[in-house]
Scaffold this motif. Structure first.
Motif, PDB file in Angstrom:
ATOM      1  N   VAL A  17       6.079  12.327  43.782  1.00 45.86           N
ATOM      2  CA  VAL A  17       6.633  13.473  43.053  1.00 45.86           C
ATOM      3  C   VAL A  17       5.661  14.019  42.008  1.00 45.86           C
ATOM      4  CG1 VAL A  17       8.442  14.216  41.453  1.00 45.86           C
ATOM      5  CG2 VAL A  17       9.047  12.933  43.505  1.00 45.86           C
ATOM      6  N   PRO A  18       5.086  13.192  41.108  1.00 43.66           N
ATOM      7  CA  PRO A  18       4.158  13.754  40.112  1.00 43.66           C
ATOM      8  C   PRO A  18       2.956  14.442  40.745  1.00 43.66           C
ATOM      9  CG  PRO A  18       4.742  11.493  39.548  1.00 43.66           C
ATOM     10  CD  PRO A  18       5.248  11.736  40.935  1.00 43.66           C
ATOM     11  N   LEU A  19       2.436  13.858  41.829  1.00 45.73           N
ATOM     12  CA  LEU A  19       1.285  14.450  42.500  1.00 45.73           C
ATOM     13  C   LEU A  19       1.640  15.794  43.115  1.00 45.73           C
ATOM     14  CD1 LEU A  19      -1.652  14.121  43.396  1.00 45.73           C
ATOM     15  CD2 LEU A  19      -0.818  12.934  45.432  1.00 45.73           C
ATOM     16  N   ILE A  51       9.244   9.615  35.447  1.00 45.27           N
ATOM     17  CA  ILE A  51       9.528   8.702  36.563  1.00 45.27           C
ATOM     18  C   ILE A  51       9.258   7.251  36.146  1.00 45.27           C
ATOM     19  CG2 ILE A  51       8.775   8.021  38.882  1.00 45.27           C
ATOM     20  CD1 ILE A  51       8.391  10.981  39.477  1.00 45.27           C
ATOM     21  N   ALA A  52       8.168   7.038  35.392  1.00 47.54           N
ATOM     22  CA  ALA A  52       7.891   5.686  34.899  1.00 47.54           C
ATOM     23  C   ALA A  52       9.021   5.207  33.986  1.00 47.54           C
ATOM     24  CB  ALA A  52       6.557   5.667  34.151  1.00 47.54           C
ATOM     25  N   ILE A  62       4.402   3.392  28.360  1.00 44.48           N
ATOM     26  CA  ILE A  62       3.874   4.628  28.955  1.00 44.48           C
ATOM     27  C   ILE A  62       2.704   5.160  28.126  1.00 44.48           C
ATOM     28  CG2 ILE A  62       4.432   7.029  29.513  1.00 44.48           C
ATOM     29  CD1 ILE A  62       7.310   6.057  30.086  1.00 44.48           C
ATOM     30  N   GLU A  63       2.832   5.075  26.799  1.00 47.87           N
ATOM     31  CA  GLU A  63       1.728   5.478  25.936  1.00 47.87           C
ATOM     32  C   GLU A  63       0.476   4.653  26.221  1.00 47.87           C
ATOM     33  OE1 GLU A  63       2.892   5.189  21.848  1.00 47.87           O
ATOM     34  OE2 GLU A  63       3.265   7.341  21.700  1.00 47.87           O
ATOM     35  N   GLY A 330      -3.893   7.626  34.293  1.00 47.18           N
ATOM     36  CA  GLY A 330      -3.513   6.358  33.691  1.00 47.18           C
ATOM     37  C   GLY A 330      -2.092   5.953  34.031  1.00 47.18           C
ATOM     38  N   ILE A 331      -1.167   6.916  33.981  1.00 50.43           N
ATOM     39  CA  ILE A 331       0.228   6.602  34.316  1.00 50.43           C
ATOM     40  C   ILE A 331       0.366   6.250  35.794  1.00 50.43           C
ATOM     41  CG2 ILE A 331       2.582   7.519  34.436  1.00 50.43           C
ATOM     42  CD1 ILE A 331       1.996   9.172  31.986  1.00 50.43           C
TER      43      ILE A 331
END
Length: 485
Positions: A17-19, A51-52, A62-63, A330-331
């Protein structure tokens, strides 16, 4: 901070999804609205973070994923800033003008593309860095090619092809050492095996550039434009062959294995002093050039385009792009989304050909998602090492495929650190120079041809099997432990 990826394995569809969102946003922003790629990457980062979070990661984790991604890019960011300073110092000091001047005097337009490819290849082979080559010799090459009336994307393609050939075949190259080290392959065995794909790629590139160059003979170019460019440079700069000693000194330092950053710093200092001593500018003016770039007033539009550039601030677009891209990468890397994509690629492996094709594809995917060529070597090397071992293939097949698919394809992604660096240094967008980076897309295709025909595909010998078995046992133990960021 400890993050246990195994307990939070992400479904492949959620991972994509993010991609997908980022690619759609990128296409709309760049193609439809003619904008910049930063915001689409930020949108993709936001979606990846959501999503993460949905998968159970808290905001602190996440940071840390984003910070770790940025941390990986810090060496590249430092080099990018130094290259901006180098361009400013060398333009202000007359180094670039001198290289362009003698280039226009010596090199025929009909053979320029071939010549600049070979020169960049030799320099990169010597210094072990495509970036250092493009940021110095490449900048001058762009100026010479533009003055000859050769299309800018075509010149950039020749510079990139030569630079990446030399980088890939150099024992001093960081990516070459990385690929051989991660796969437990002897460095020179790795380089020799790459020769089978990379040298034919270079020959094809030179043939294509020779064909393209025949349209740029002196009879088809307005010689008056070249003479006017030379005259304008002589009017604004002191041209001296002694200034060529500055880039030569940088090349010698790196060849002597002086680290890249101190070597580039010496070049910056020498260019700065040349602007004051040889060009006669004030210290204040030279400092301003380092900060904001060189500025020249001339009616010759080509000369203005050549020399109104450089400086630290000219690279801030590139730096910001790199940082944003690495937060996104990174995520994806540390949340396990990239791992989910890689697992799907492994499912299609049914033969040697499909295995190598999957490796090259995984490297390209990592370049597109994590935006860093080093990660495109590191992650697939972890994923595929055991598969190559189980298939009885020598590790040099894997190390070569990592470079064919990772190192070389990084230039095609506009938001990858390599694509961003080239845009900031040569001033040409990835979509514009892509058709002319002959070496970079030819070599992966040659690798695929070999994979499916079996040509140059080496089987594992007894010593290699023992070495990789030891390596795999270590990796297995590592995978059983938690992942730390």
């Amino acid at each position: 901070m400890s993050i246990d990826i195994k307990k939070r394995k992400i479904n492949i569809w959620w991972s994509l999804v993010p991609l997908i969102v980022m690619i759609i946003a990128m296409l709309l922003t760049i193609v439809v609205f003619e904008g910049e790629p930063h915001i689409p990457l930020i949108i993709g980062t936001g979606v990846a973070a959501l999503i993460a979070w949905k998968q159970g990661y808290n905001w602190k984790e996440i940071e840390e994923m984003m910070f770790q991604g940025i941390k990986l890019a810090l060496p590249a960011v430092l080099i990018i800033m130094l290259v901006g300073l180098t361009i400013g110092a060398w333009i202000g000091g007359g180094v670039v003008a001198t290289m362009i001047y003698f280039g226009l005097k010596i090199i025929s337009p009909s053979i320029f593309l071939v010549t600049i490819t070979i020169i960049c290849g030799i320099v990169a082979l010597t210094v072990g860095s495509s970036w250092a080559t493009m940021g110095t010799i490449g900048v001058a090459g762009m100026g010479i090619g533009m003055s000859m009336g050769i299309p800018v994307p075509m010149v950039a393609g020749a510079v990139i092809s030569g630079s990446y050939f030399g980088d890939k075949m150099s024992p001093l190259s960081d990516t070459t050492n990385l690929a051989s080290g991660l796969t437990n392959t002897d460095l020179f065995v790795h380089i020799k095996h790459m020769f089978y794909t990379t040298f034919p790629g270079l020959l094809i590139s030179l043939f294509v550039f020779a064909y393209l160059g025949k349209d740029f003979g002196r009879n088809t170019i307005e010689n008056a434009n070249i003479q006017q460019t030379i005259a304008d440079m002589q009017a604004n700069f002191v041209i001296s062959p002694y200034l060529l000693l500055i880039p030569l000194l940088v090349i010698i330092l790196v060849a002597l294995k002086v680290p890249a950053i101190p070597s580039i710093a010496v070049g910056i200092i020498m260019g700065f002093l040349s602007e004051i001593i040889i060009q006669g500018d004030t210290i204040a003016s030279a400092l301003n050039v380092l900060q904001n770039g060189y500025s020249i007033n001339t009616s010759n539009e080509m000369v203005s385009e050549l020399f109104n550039r450089g400086g630290l601030m000219s690279m801030m677009y590139t730096v910001s792009m790199t940082i944003v891209a690495m937060t996104f990468g990174g995520i994806l890397e540390y949340s396990g989304m990239l791992q989910a994509m890689m697992d799907q690629l492994l499912k299609i492996v049914k033969s040697t050909g499909s295995l190598i094709a999957s490796t090259i594809g995984a490297c390209f995917l990592t370049n597109a998602t994590c935006s860093e060529q080093y990660i495109s070597i590191v992650v697939p090397s972890r994923m595929f090492a055991k598969v190559y071992y189980d298939s009885g293939l020598h590790s040099k097949n894997l190390s070569r495929s990592l470079e064919d698919g990772g190192t070389l394809t990084s230039v095609f992604i506009p938001w990858n650190t390599c694509g961003v660096f080239i845009y900031g240094t040569l001033g040409v967008h990835a979509f514009a120079y892509a058709p002319y980076t002959i070496l970079n897309f030819t070599v992966p295709l040659i690798g695929l041809l070999y994979a499916f025909t079996g040509f140059t595909i080496a089987k594992m010998d007894r010593n290699q099997a023992n070495d990789i078995n030891t390596l795999e046992n270590e990796e297995t133990r590592e995978k059983k432990s938690k992942h730390y960021i």
